[in-house]
Design an enzyme around this catalytic site. Structure first.
Site: not given
Ligand code: XMP
Length: 514
Positions: A56, A83-84, A173, A175, A227, A229, A231, A370
């Site tokens: 954060g 981290c934070y 980090h 990740e 659409s 697409g 998503d 995605k």
């Protein structure tokens, strides 16, 4: 219904929070991102196998610093602070955190000290481990019961743990890709320390989402703008699976789609999935609005506004509707400026909706990246053409036809673009390339064809590789592929007598020309 094994990510506002969630899902463990101030009672009810505190932007020493419920440390549930999250754990449990003399951003060499379950299997080589840091504060004294597990040149305490209380924390980090072994550390935490089985799959995600959507929607009705697409297709299919005919899909065909796309939408959603589908052919309306317009942003605005108008008119005919389904995915949430990222071009699938629209939003894939959406699409049985379709901008061909948009120019581009797609597929490159498409320039050049002088349009061909569309490089396509594409366009599309290849990267260019 939630899957049996849940891990919670407490969101302290870090830029990589969804990435943490994604890494957890990649290790086949179900995970949810929740606000940092979730109460210990709520957590107890959810009964997660593990908790991760995210990074954060705050300093734990500032009066406004976000804190978690201190009871969380006493639940006996393993916690990993990142981290934070590490600084918070140190501070709340009696350690010390100070502003570092040197701030660490980017690559660092991490040295392990002692043994820790979290680093199991990672510290066998004497070489330091490459890790990614991004912090100003650092832990200067661990709380009672904790031991130091790793250090760097500037952070004497870069990882710590209290194995007794099942509390673990890292300053770097794990990740991000720049910590290449981070996934192994996450695996150690999730499987070894939390005891997760790692058996969660996209199929269980579908089941959980379907159940959740049913509960939210009840016996009300929803509408979705399809659409073509991936998503919106995935969002609609998921909601359709949950509520069947209570969902109506509206496909606003603005006449700016690629060749055979409207047919594909009909085939998939009406024929295959038997959805309530309204296909509005509004090509004339859009072209009329675009007449005489050459400014790119204005084209986008006109299309966005007209899209909403057509959609609303159709939705109004349906009677009482309570929900609007949107295929918003996580990168859209970032790009539209919910965090500090500036809005570069106006996307019209997030925001942009009229303020007086009284529909509640249903965004079932809002947390997914995605490639996760693609896995989900395949799980739902969507056809390959949709699952692997390259991204296509909402304003469609209007921003690939330079200058005024006319029916004739769109048809010309559609034919040339279709050849490009066919040849790129034939060369087995379609999935490797981020986008490959044609742009119809407004330039005419002189040519010669069959002893005849021609004066016709220049078609630009653009193909780029990219990870996330934020940056892109022009694709080094084999000459034979370039040649075949040019040859076919010049032979098969009258009105084009020259083909050029765009070798601009992003930055400084954008992927689209407008
Ligand atoms: P640029 O041209 O900004 O494009 O480098 C980055 C990515 O976004 C797509 N794009 C859009 N997608 N609505 C969309 O849904 C839009 O208005 C829009 N404009 C650009 C573009 O195709 C590329 O993948």
């Amino acid at each position: 219904m939630r899957p049996d094994e849940l891990v919670l990510v407490l969101d302290f506002g870090g830029q990589y929070n969804q990435l943490i969630a994604r890494r957890v899902r990649e290790l086949n463990v179900y995970c949810e991102v929740v606000p940092y101030d979730i109460s210990a009672d709520e957590v107890r009810q959810l009964s997660p196998k593990g908790i991760i505190f995210s990074g954060g932007p705050s300093s734990v020493n500032s009066p406004e610093a976000p804190n978690c419920d201190p009871e969380l440390y006493r639940l006996g549930i393993p916690i990993l602070g990142i981290c934070y999250g590490m600084q918070l754990m140190a501070k709340m449990l009696g350690g010390k955190v100070a502003r570092g003399e040197k701030q660490e951003y980017g690559h660092v060499d991490l040295f392990l000290s002692g043994r820790s379950e979290l680093f199991q299997g990672l510290g066998d080589s004497p070489e330091p481990l490459p890790a990614w840091m991004s912090h100003g504060d650092l832990v200067t004294e661990v709380p009672a019961g904790f031991v130091v597990n790793a250090y760097t040149a500037n952070s004497p305490i870069a990882a710590m743990s209290d194995p007794e209380r099942r509390l673990f924390a890292v300053q770097f980090h794990p990740e991000v890709h720049h910590t290449p072994w981070g996934k192994e550390l996450m695996r150690n935490f999730l499987l070894r320390i939390c005891g997760c089985s790692g058996s969660w799959t996209m199929q269980s995600y579908v089941q959980a989402k379907v159940e959740e959507i049913r509960q939210i929607v009840g016996n009300k009705r929803a509408v979705c703008a399809l659409s073509g697409g991936i998503d919106s297709a995935v969002a609609a299919t998921l909601v359709h699976k949950a509520i069947g005919n209570q969902l109506t899909c509206i496909f606003v065909n603005h006449g700016l789609m690629r060749k055979y796309e409207p047919e594909q939408v009909e085939k998939t959603f009406r024929d295959q999935f038997q959805m309530n589908l309204i296909h509005v052919n509004a090509a004339d309306r859009f072209l009329a609005k675009l007449a005489g317009v050459v400014d790119p942003e204005q084209k986008r605005k006109i299309i966005g506004n007209e899209f909403i108008r057509v959609f609303e008119e159709e939705a109004a005919k349906l009677g009482e509707i309570s929900f609007l389904v949107q295929g918003t995915i996580y990168p859209d949430v970032i790009e539209s400026g919910t965090d500090k990222a500036a809005v570069i071009k106006s996307h019209h699938n997030v925001g942009g909706l009229p303020e007086d629209m009284k529909l509640a939003l249903l965004e079932p894939i809002r947390d997914l990246f995605k490639d996760e959406v693609r896995v989900l699409a395949a799980e739902l049985g969507l056809p390959e053409e949709i699952v692997w379709r390259q991204p296509f901008p909402g304003p469609g061909l209007a921003i690939r036809v330079m200058g005024e948009v006319t029916q004739e120019k769109c048809d010309l581009l559609r034919d040339a673009d279709y050849i490009i797609t066919e040849e790129i597929r034939r060369a087995g490159l379609y999935q490797q390339i981020w986008q490959s498409f044609g742009i119809l320039t407004d330039t005419h050049t002189v040519g010669v064809q069959g002893d005849q002088r021609t004066y016709a349009r220049v078609l630009a061909f653009r193909a780029v590789t990219s990870e996330d569309a934020m940056t892109a490089d022009w694709a080094r396509l084999p000459y034979e592929v370039l040649e075949k594409i040019a040859q076919r366009i010049l032979n098969e599309v009258p009105g084009i007598n020259r083909v050029v290849y765009d070798i601009t990267s992003k930055p400084p260019g954008t992927i689209e020309w407008e």
